[in-house]
Each structure stands twice: as structure tokens, then as C-alpha cells.
Motif scaffolding. Sequence first.
Motif, mmCIF file in Angstrom:
data_model
loop_
_atom_site.group_PDB
_atom_site.id
_atom_site.type_symbol
_atom_site.label_atom_id
_atom_site.label_comp_id
_atom_site.label_asym_id
_atom_site.label_seq_id
_atom_site.Cartn_x
_atom_site.Cartn_y
_atom_site.Cartn_z
ATOM 1 N N SER A 121 0.857 -1.179 0.000
ATOM 2 C CA SER A 121 0.000 0.000 0.000
ATOM 3 C C SER A 121 0.894 1.229 0.000
ATOM 4 C CB SER A 121 -0.897 0.036 1.245
ATOM 5 O OG SER A 121 -1.657 -1.147 1.346
ATOM 6 N N ALA A 122 0.448 2.262 -0.684
ATOM 7 C CA ALA A 122 1.195 3.517 -0.714
ATOM 8 C C ALA A 122 0.231 4.675 -0.528
ATOM 9 C CB ALA A 122 1.947 3.665 -2.034
ATOM 10 N N ALA A 123 0.605 5.590 0.339
ATOM 11 C CA ALA A 123 -0.173 6.795 0.568
ATOM 12 C C ALA A 123 0.766 7.857 1.112
ATOM 13 C CB ALA A 123 -1.300 6.538 1.560
ATOM 14 N N ASP A 124 0.509 9.078 0.750
ATOM 15 C CA ASP A 124 1.322 10.202 1.209
ATOM 16 C C ASP A 124 2.810 9.889 1.038
ATOM 17 O OD1 ASP A 124 -1.041 11.566 1.877
ATOM 18 O OD2 ASP A 124 -1.093 10.578 3.827
ATOM 19 N N ASP A 125 3.553 9.845 2.127
ATOM 20 C CA ASP A 125 4.998 9.641 2.036
ATOM 21 C C ASP A 125 5.445 8.261 2.500
ATOM 22 O OD1 ASP A 125 4.370 10.148 4.681
ATOM 23 O OD2 ASP A 125 6.203 11.266 5.080
ATOM 24 N N LEU A 126 4.511 7.299 2.604
ATOM 25 C CA LEU A 126 4.848 5.969 3.112
ATOM 26 C C LEU A 126 4.427 4.855 2.161
ATOM 27 C CD1 LEU A 126 3.704 6.351 6.832
ATOM 28 C CD2 LEU A 126 6.026 6.538 5.927
ATOM 29 N N VAL A 127 5.190 3.762 2.219
ATOM 30 C CA VAL A 127 4.828 2.517 1.540
ATOM 31 C C VAL A 127 4.776 1.441 2.614
ATOM 32 C CG1 VAL A 127 5.526 0.772 -0.135
ATOM 33 C CG2 VAL A 127 5.879 3.187 -0.646
ATOM 34 N N LEU A 128 3.706 0.685 2.619
ATOM 35 C CA LEU A 128 3.483 -0.347 3.623
ATOM 36 C C LEU A 128 3.535 -1.718 2.960
ATOM 37 C CD1 LEU A 128 2.552 -1.034 6.555
ATOM 38 C CD2 LEU A 128 0.214 -0.825 5.718
ATOM 39 N N LEU A 129 4.367 -2.599 3.511
ATOM 40 C CA LEU A 129 4.450 -3.991 3.086
ATOM 41 C C LEU A 129 3.869 -4.845 4.197
ATOM 42 C CD1 LEU A 129 5.542 -6.436 1.410
ATOM 43 C CD2 LEU A 129 7.707 -6.132 2.663
ATOM 44 N N LEU A 149 17.622 -7.743 9.604
ATOM 45 C CA LEU A 149 17.821 -6.963 8.381
ATOM 46 C C LEU A 149 16.571 -6.160 8.026
ATOM 47 C CD1 LEU A 149 19.717 -9.543 6.159
ATOM 48 C CD2 LEU A 149 20.652 -7.460 7.164
ATOM 49 N N VAL A 150 15.422 -6.790 8.163
ATOM 50 C CA VAL A 150 14.165 -6.104 7.873
ATOM 51 C C VAL A 150 14.024 -4.867 8.749
ATOM 52 C CG1 VAL A 150 11.644 -6.296 7.996
ATOM 53 C CG2 VAL A 150 12.991 -8.160 7.000
ATOM 54 N N THR A 151 14.310 -4.989 10.040
ATOM 55 C CA THR A 151 14.172 -3.838 10.937
ATOM 56 C C THR A 151 15.186 -2.745 10.638
ATOM 57 O OG1 THR A 151 15.605 -4.782 12.657
ATOM 58 C CG2 THR A 151 13.230 -5.253 12.810
ATOM 59 N N GLN A 152 16.324 -3.099 10.072
ATOM 60 C CA GLN A 152 17.336 -2.105 9.725
ATOM 61 C C GLN A 152 16.979 -1.338 8.451
ATOM 62 O OE1 GLN A 152 19.973 -1.407 11.945
ATOM 63 N NE2 GLN A 152 18.497 -2.682 13.040
ATOM 64 N N LEU A 153 16.257 -1.975 7.542
ATOM 65 C CA LEU A 153 15.889 -1.343 6.276
ATOM 66 C C LEU A 153 14.594 -0.544 6.366
ATOM 67 C CD1 LEU A 153 16.727 -4.278 3.851
ATOM 68 C CD2 LEU A 153 18.012 -2.149 4.138
ATOM 69 N N ALA A 154 13.703 -0.945 7.237
ATOM 70 C CA ALA A 154 12.374 -0.326 7.320
ATOM 71 C C ALA A 154 12.340 0.802 8.348
ATOM 72 C CB ALA A 154 11.341 -1.382 7.692
ATOM 73 N N ALA A 155 11.406 1.711 8.153
ATOM 74 C CA ALA A 155 11.191 2.787 9.121
ATOM 75 C C ALA A 155 10.464 2.249 10.353
ATOM 76 C CB ALA A 155 10.393 3.923 8.486
ATOM 77 N N GLU A 156 9.568 1.286 10.155
ATOM 78 C CA GLU A 156 8.805 0.686 11.253
ATOM 79 C C GLU A 156 8.598 -0.798 10.984
ATOM 80 O OE1 GLU A 156 5.174 2.654 12.459
ATOM 81 O OE2 GLU A 156 5.958 4.579 11.752
ATOM 82 N N PHE A 157 8.514 -1.577 12.077
ATOM 83 C CA PHE A 157 8.268 -3.011 12.013
ATOM 84 C C PHE A 157 7.285 -3.336 13.123
ATOM 85 C CE2 PHE A 157 9.030 -7.208 13.787
ATOM 86 C CZ PHE A 157 9.088 -8.021 12.676
ATOM 87 N N ARG A 215 3.959 -6.273 9.483
ATOM 88 C CA ARG A 215 3.785 -4.994 8.794
ATOM 89 C C ARG A 215 5.094 -4.209 8.845
ATOM 90 N NH1 ARG A 215 -0.528 -3.786 11.385
ATOM 91 N NH2 ARG A 215 -1.870 -4.612 9.789
ATOM 92 N N VAL A 216 5.566 -3.782 7.674
ATOM 93 C CA VAL A 216 6.810 -3.053 7.560
ATOM 94 C C VAL A 216 6.548 -1.789 6.764
ATOM 95 C CG1 VAL A 216 9.233 -3.250 6.932
ATOM 96 C CG2 VAL A 216 7.962 -5.305 7.455
ATOM 97 N N THR A 217 6.998 -0.651 7.280
ATOM 98 C CA THR A 217 6.751 0.645 6.654
ATOM 99 C C THR A 217 8.060 1.240 6.136
ATOM 100 O OG1 THR A 217 4.945 1.012 8.224
ATOM 101 C CG2 THR A 217 5.741 2.923 7.019
ATOM 102 N N PHE A 218 7.973 1.829 4.954
ATOM 103 C CA PHE A 218 9.109 2.495 4.319
ATOM 104 C C PHE A 218 8.724 3.925 3.971
ATOM 105 C CE2 PHE A 218 9.281 -1.977 3.478
ATOM 106 C CZ PHE A 218 10.606 -2.303 3.669
ATOM 107 N N LYS A 219 9.681 4.828 4.065
ATOM 108 C CA LYS A 219 9.443 6.209 3.648
ATOM 109 C C LYS A 219 9.734 6.337 2.172
ATOM 110 C CE LYS A 219 10.239 8.097 8.135
ATOM 111 N NZ LYS A 219 10.918 9.007 9.003
ATOM 112 N N LYS A 220 8.838 7.044 1.464
ATOM 113 C CA LYS A 220 9.052 7.282 0.036
ATOM 114 C C LYS A 220 10.246 8.208 -0.132
ATOM 115 C CE LYS A 220 4.301 6.910 -1.637
ATOM 116 N NZ LYS A 220 3.202 7.698 -2.222
ATOM 117 N N PRO A 221 10.990 8.010 -1.240
ATOM 118 C CA PRO A 221 12.139 8.884 -1.496
ATOM 119 C C PRO A 221 11.697 10.285 -1.893
ATOM 120 C CG PRO A 221 11.898 7.195 -3.217
ATOM 121 C CD PRO A 221 10.850 6.943 -2.204
#
Length: 127
Positions: free
Chosen positions: A66-74, A101-109, A121-127
Motif C-alpha cells: 500500500s502507498a499513501a502520502d509519504d509511506l509505503v506499507l508492506l 535486516l528487515v528492521t534495519q531497512l524499514a522505518a517501522e516493524f 507490517r513493515v513501513t518504508f518512507k518514500k524517497p
Amino acid sequence: MSLSQQRRFPRRETSVRASRDFVIGVLTEWRLTPLIEDIRLCVSELATNALAHAVPPGREFAVQLSAADDLVLLEVRDSGDGLPAPREPDDKSCSGRGLYLVTQLAAEFEVDHHGVGKTVRVTFKKP
């Protein structure tokens, strides 16, 4: 604008690669290619864990982006017991680094436990 795509995968070894291909395709379609490598690695680890530890025979797991605003959620959802917990890697161990590794790459876990199964659920910030 909010975007979301989900796909289910059977309990098969080939599903790990298929889940990687799925997220690459979705992120390419959404023009979020700078996130491909991090999310590809994370879905690979989470799908592998689901297959190895959580998906009972005859069941499936689901991958949702999912993607919204400035985040992508896996999200990876399975119907198995147990709650995954990241741990510090041990230099002598040959395994056990995936969630770290997942926790190091993601903004939230986070992990949500359901009546049957769980969602990682893992959250990433959009570039």
C-alpha cells in the motif's frame, strides 16, 4: 491518492521468488523504483519465514503493498502460530538475521496477532 495491491501465494518454495517479482512489478508500476531493493529483500525474508515457520500445509500467505502520502506499507499475512521477533545477529550462527535486516531497512516493524495467524507490517518512507 492511496494505492494498494495484494496477492496470495501457495505454500511452495517458488512462492518466495514470486512474492519478490510481485513487489518489483507493483513498485515499478507505481514509479517507486528507488524502494525496490529494500522492499524486495524484506518481502523475501518475510515470505521465507512464513513458509518455514507459519504456513500450515494446504494454506497460503498474502503479500500486500500500500502507498499513501509519504509511506509505503508492506504486509505479509499468514495463518500460522507464533510471533516473529527480531534478534541481534550472532556472529557464529548461520541463520537468524532475516528479521534483523528487515528492521534495519524499514522505518517501522510491527506484528499484529489475529485469532488465526498474524500480519507482519513493515513501513518504508518514500524517497
